[in-house]
Design a protein around this motif. Sequence first.
Motif, mmCIF file in Angstrom:
data_model
loop_
_atom_site.group_PDB
_atom_site.id
_atom_site.type_symbol
_atom_site.label_atom_id
_atom_site.label_comp_id
_atom_site.label_asym_id
_atom_site.label_seq_id
_atom_site.Cartn_x
_atom_site.Cartn_y
_atom_site.Cartn_z
ATOM 1 N N MET A 23 13.950 91.933 2.096
ATOM 2 C CA MET A 23 13.330 93.230 2.382
ATOM 3 C C MET A 23 11.797 93.100 1.763
ATOM 4 O O MET A 23 11.615 92.297 0.883
ATOM 5 N N GLY A 24 10.951 93.747 2.166
ATOM 6 C CA GLY A 24 9.965 93.831 1.947
ATOM 7 C C GLY A 24 8.869 94.963 2.161
ATOM 8 O O GLY A 24 9.362 96.050 2.679
ATOM 9 N N ILE B 57 7.619 92.530 -6.422
ATOM 10 C CA ILE B 57 8.601 92.979 -5.757
ATOM 11 C C ILE B 57 9.855 92.597 -6.244
ATOM 12 O O ILE B 57 9.757 91.598 -6.900
ATOM 13 N N SER B 58 10.806 93.577 -6.273
ATOM 14 C CA SER B 58 12.018 93.175 -6.904
ATOM 15 C C SER B 58 13.226 93.883 -5.988
ATOM 16 O O SER B 58 12.708 94.393 -5.101
ATOM 17 N N ARG B 59 14.389 93.681 -6.385
ATOM 18 C CA ARG B 59 15.535 94.273 -5.722
ATOM 19 C C ARG B 59 16.738 94.529 -6.671
ATOM 20 O O ARG B 59 16.737 93.868 -7.641
ATOM 21 N N ASP B 60 17.373 95.403 -6.196
ATOM 22 C CA ASP B 60 18.970 95.780 -7.061
ATOM 23 C C ASP B 60 19.756 95.747 -5.590
ATOM 24 O O ASP B 60 20.046 96.512 -4.871
ATOM 25 N N ASN B 61 20.546 94.446 -5.661
ATOM 26 C CA ASN B 61 21.305 94.243 -4.589
ATOM 27 C C ASN B 61 22.524 95.105 -4.412
ATOM 28 O O ASN B 61 23.044 95.359 -3.349
ATOM 29 N N ALA B 62 22.911 95.672 -5.554
ATOM 30 C CA ALA B 62 24.209 96.562 -5.536
ATOM 31 C C ALA B 62 23.767 97.899 -5.007
ATOM 32 O O ALA B 62 24.756 98.511 -4.492
ATOM 33 N N ALA C 31 4.177 92.401 0.603
ATOM 34 C CA ALA C 31 5.195 91.359 -0.415
ATOM 35 C C ALA C 31 6.421 91.459 0.523
ATOM 36 O O ALA C 31 6.869 92.394 1.156
ATOM 37 N N PHE C 32 7.189 90.384 0.254
ATOM 38 C CA PHE C 32 8.748 90.312 0.965
ATOM 39 C C PHE C 32 9.380 89.362 0.021
ATOM 40 O O PHE C 32 9.000 88.388 -0.884
ATOM 41 N N LEU C 33 10.654 89.661 -0.103
ATOM 42 C CA LEU C 33 11.632 88.981 -1.153
ATOM 43 C C LEU C 33 12.960 88.770 -0.244
ATOM 44 O O LEU C 33 13.742 89.550 0.256
ATOM 45 N N THR C 34 13.183 87.352 -0.052
ATOM 46 C CA THR C 34 14.357 87.080 0.509
ATOM 47 C C THR C 34 15.438 87.097 -0.373
ATOM 48 O O THR C 34 15.496 87.099 -1.326
ATOM 49 N N TYR D 227 3.825 86.920 -1.147
ATOM 50 C CA TYR D 227 2.520 88.192 -1.477
ATOM 51 C C TYR D 227 1.400 87.914 -0.763
ATOM 52 O O TYR D 227 0.786 86.781 -0.459
ATOM 53 N N ALA D 228 0.714 89.039 -0.318
ATOM 54 C CA ALA D 228 -0.563 88.847 0.334
ATOM 55 C C ALA D 228 -1.740 88.732 -0.864
ATOM 56 O O ALA D 228 -1.473 88.966 -2.069
ATOM 57 N N ASP D 229 -2.525 87.845 -0.534
ATOM 58 C CA ASP D 229 -3.540 87.316 -1.552
ATOM 59 C C ASP D 229 -4.148 88.459 -2.362
ATOM 60 O O ASP D 229 -4.222 88.326 -3.429
ATOM 61 N N SER D 230 -4.512 89.462 -1.683
ATOM 62 C CA SER D 230 -4.953 90.724 -2.091
ATOM 63 C C SER D 230 -4.177 91.369 -2.961
ATOM 64 O O SER D 230 -4.774 92.228 -3.832
#
Length: 119
Positions: free
Chosen positions: A34-35, A69-74, A49-52, A59-62
């Motif tokens: 997700m990103g 970026i972070s995630r909550d899988n639950a 930004a994207f997180l596999t 992340y974009a350089d800018s």
Amino acid sequence: QVQLVESGGGLVQPGGSLKLSCAASGSIFKINGMGWYRQAPGKGRELVAFLTSGGSTNYADSVKGRFTISRDNAKNTTYLQMNSLKPEDTAVYYCNADLVGVMGGMDYWGKGTLVTVSS
């Protein structure tokens, strides 16, 4: 039917912070990643930004060093913490998910949330 719902956009002064959230719902078998993308007025959509699922980030350089970026899988939810915001960060931010649902593997998009950085 899979839905992505973003929240957390708004108006913030330069140097301020915002946290965006994106929750995926529906018949989801697996989320590969997700990103966040953004589209500023008069410009094309760009990756922010994207997180596999394996934990790799892009992340974009800018935004490197300012956004996380972070995630909550639950909760099938991804977050974008944005610090030290600049006027050039003003854009509509779109959530993106690469996932497997009843339709097979597909890309899904949210409707977008507006972030305005201005004094």
